[in-house]
Motif scaffolding. Structure first.
Motif, short mmCIF file in Angstrom:
data_model
loop_
_atom_site.label_atom_id
_atom_site.label_comp_id
_atom_site.label_asym_id
_atom_site.label_seq_id
_atom_site.Cartn_x
_atom_site.Cartn_y
_atom_site.Cartn_z
N GLN A 111 0.89 -1.17 -0.03
CA GLN A 111 -0.08 0.18 -0.12
C GLN A 111 0.88 1.38 0.08
OE1 GLN A 111 -3.24 -0.36 -0.22
NE2 GLN A 111 -3.79 2.04 0.13
N VAL A 112 0.47 1.97 -0.74
CA VAL A 112 1.32 3.25 -1.00
C VAL A 112 0.64 4.31 -0.46
CG1 VAL A 112 2.16 5.12 -2.56
CG2 VAL A 112 2.56 2.46 -2.86
N GLN A 113 1.01 5.45 0.51
CA GLN A 113 0.30 6.48 1.19
C GLN A 113 0.87 7.74 0.53
OE1 GLN A 113 0.47 6.05 5.28
NE2 GLN A 113 -1.67 5.43 5.20
N LEU A 114 -0.01 8.66 -0.02
CA LEU A 114 0.41 10.00 -0.53
C LEU A 114 -0.23 10.96 0.12
CD1 LEU A 114 -0.15 9.03 -4.37
CD2 LEU A 114 1.98 9.07 -3.06
N VAL A 115 0.54 12.03 0.55
CA VAL A 115 0.08 13.10 1.52
C VAL A 115 0.50 14.39 0.96
CG1 VAL A 115 -0.03 14.26 3.53
CG2 VAL A 115 0.30 11.76 3.31
N GLU A 116 -0.53 15.05 0.13
CA GLU A 116 -0.40 16.40 -0.38
C GLU A 116 -0.08 17.58 0.81
OE1 GLU A 116 -3.18 14.14 -2.99
OE2 GLU A 116 -3.05 14.38 -0.91
N SER A 117 0.23 18.64 0.46
CA SER A 117 0.40 19.76 1.01
C SER A 117 0.66 21.08 0.34
CB SER A 117 1.46 19.73 2.40
OG SER A 117 2.82 19.52 1.71
N GLY A 118 0.54 22.38 1.10
CA GLY A 118 0.92 23.54 0.12
C GLY A 118 -0.27 24.22 -0.53
N GLY A 119 -1.39 23.76 -0.34
CA GLY A 119 -2.49 24.67 -0.73
C GLY A 119 -3.02 25.50 -0.08
N GLY A 120 -3.72 26.54 -0.71
CA GLY A 120 -4.30 27.75 0.18
C GLY A 120 -5.09 28.60 -0.67
N LEU A 121 -5.02 29.92 -0.22
CA LEU A 121 -5.70 31.01 -0.81
C LEU A 121 -4.71 32.03 -1.57
CD1 LEU A 121 -8.19 32.72 -1.69
CD2 LEU A 121 -8.11 33.62 0.82
N VAL A 122 -4.79 32.11 -2.82
CA VAL A 122 -3.78 33.02 -3.33
C VAL A 122 -4.65 34.11 -4.38
CG1 VAL A 122 -3.52 31.33 -5.19
CG2 VAL A 122 -1.76 33.09 -4.61
N GLN A 123 -4.00 35.04 -4.46
CA GLN A 123 -4.70 36.14 -5.40
C GLN A 123 -4.40 35.55 -6.91
OE1 GLN A 123 -3.43 40.18 -4.35
NE2 GLN A 123 -5.04 40.13 -2.81
N PRO A 124 -5.16 36.18 -7.83
CA PRO A 124 -4.85 35.85 -9.32
C PRO A 124 -3.58 36.40 -9.57
CG PRO A 124 -7.16 36.71 -9.00
CD PRO A 124 -6.60 36.89 -7.83
N GLY A 125 -2.73 35.65 -10.28
CA GLY A 125 -1.34 36.19 -10.47
C GLY A 125 -0.21 35.72 -9.70
N GLY A 126 -0.86 35.09 -8.46
CA GLY A 126 0.14 34.59 -7.58
C GLY A 126 0.60 33.11 -7.87
N SER A 127 1.43 32.62 -6.70
CA SER A 127 2.25 31.29 -6.91
C SER A 127 1.61 30.61 -5.99
CB SER A 127 3.75 31.67 -7.23
OG SER A 127 3.74 32.26 -8.34
N LEU A 128 1.71 29.15 -6.01
CA LEU A 128 1.95 28.18 -4.71
C LEU A 128 2.65 26.89 -5.36
CD1 LEU A 128 -1.98 27.88 -3.94
CD2 LEU A 128 -0.06 28.71 -2.43
N ARG A 129 3.31 26.25 -4.40
CA ARG A 129 3.95 25.12 -4.51
C ARG A 129 3.33 23.99 -3.87
NH1 ARG A 129 9.74 22.83 -2.81
NH2 ARG A 129 10.32 21.72 -4.63
N LEU A 130 3.05 23.15 -4.68
CA LEU A 130 2.35 21.86 -4.04
C LEU A 130 3.37 21.00 -3.81
CD1 LEU A 130 -1.09 21.58 -5.67
CD2 LEU A 130 -0.48 22.73 -3.78
N SER A 131 3.25 20.01 -2.69
CA SER A 131 4.32 18.79 -2.48
C SER A 131 3.33 17.51 -2.20
CB SER A 131 5.11 19.33 -1.19
OG SER A 131 5.88 20.40 -1.33
N CYS A 132 3.99 16.39 -2.42
CA CYS A 132 3.26 15.23 -2.16
C CYS A 132 4.47 14.29 -1.92
CB CYS A 132 2.61 14.91 -3.47
SG CYS A 132 2.08 12.99 -3.33
N ALA A 133 4.36 13.90 -0.36
CA ALA A 133 5.16 13.01 0.12
C ALA A 133 4.57 11.75 0.03
CB ALA A 133 5.21 13.31 1.64
N SER A 134 5.41 10.65 -0.34
CA SER A 134 5.09 9.31 -0.61
C SER A 134 5.52 8.43 0.40
CB SER A 134 5.58 8.82 -1.94
OG SER A 134 5.30 7.40 -1.87
N SER A 135 4.84 7.30 0.87
CA SER A 135 5.35 6.24 1.63
C SER A 135 6.18 5.26 1.07
CB SER A 135 4.14 5.74 2.81
OG SER A 135 3.45 4.97 1.80
N ALA A 136 6.08 5.28 -0.18
CA ALA A 136 6.46 4.02 -0.96
C ALA A 136 7.97 4.05 -0.83
CB ALA A 136 6.07 4.13 -2.62
#
Length: 124
Positions: free
Chosen positions: A1-26
């Motif tokens: 079984q592989v677990q995946l956990v995302e992070s980094g989301g949120g509220l941002v204004q148009p034109g802005g930036s975000l970086r999402l991450s996904c950590a795996s247990s595999a």
């Protein structure tokens, strides 16, 4: 079984930036092609970006090409999505997914493992 956990989301204004991450247990994260998908309320889950199991091969949806960049660090068993020039239409829940194959695929059904997702809201 592989677990995946995302992070980094949120509220941002148009034109802005975000970086999402996904950590795996595999332990064999390097054996999986990885993808980012998103789903907005009332819409189907759609492919955003994907990367082959060996870094270097990537694929993007036309709607994000030139704005989003997918990458992976096999030593950290992690997947990333750098999102720039965000637009209100990018608002959705973003999921990372793992497919036991060499090359990325855009079909959700080809992915065996999914994270719980992280919410991205683009609004002024």
């Amino acid at each position: 079984q592989v677990q995946l956990v995302e992070s980094g989301g949120g509220l941002v204004q148009p034109g802005g930036s975000l970086r999402l991450s996904c950590a795996s247990s595999a332990p064999t994260f390097y054996n999986y092609a990885m993808g980012w998908f998103r789903q907005a309320p009332g819409k189907e889950r759609e492919f955003v970006a994907g990367i082959n199991l060996a870094p270097g091969g990537t694929r993007y949806a036309d709607s994000v090409k030139g704005r989003f960049t997918i990458s992976r660090d096999n030593s950290k068993k992690s997947l990333y999505l750098q999102m720039n020039s965000l637009k209100p239409e990018d608002t959705a829940r973003y999921y990372c997914a793992a497919a036991a194959r060499r090359l990325v695929t855009i079909e959700p059904g080809d992915y065996s493992y999914w994270g719980q997702g992280t919410q991205v809201t683009v609004s002024s």
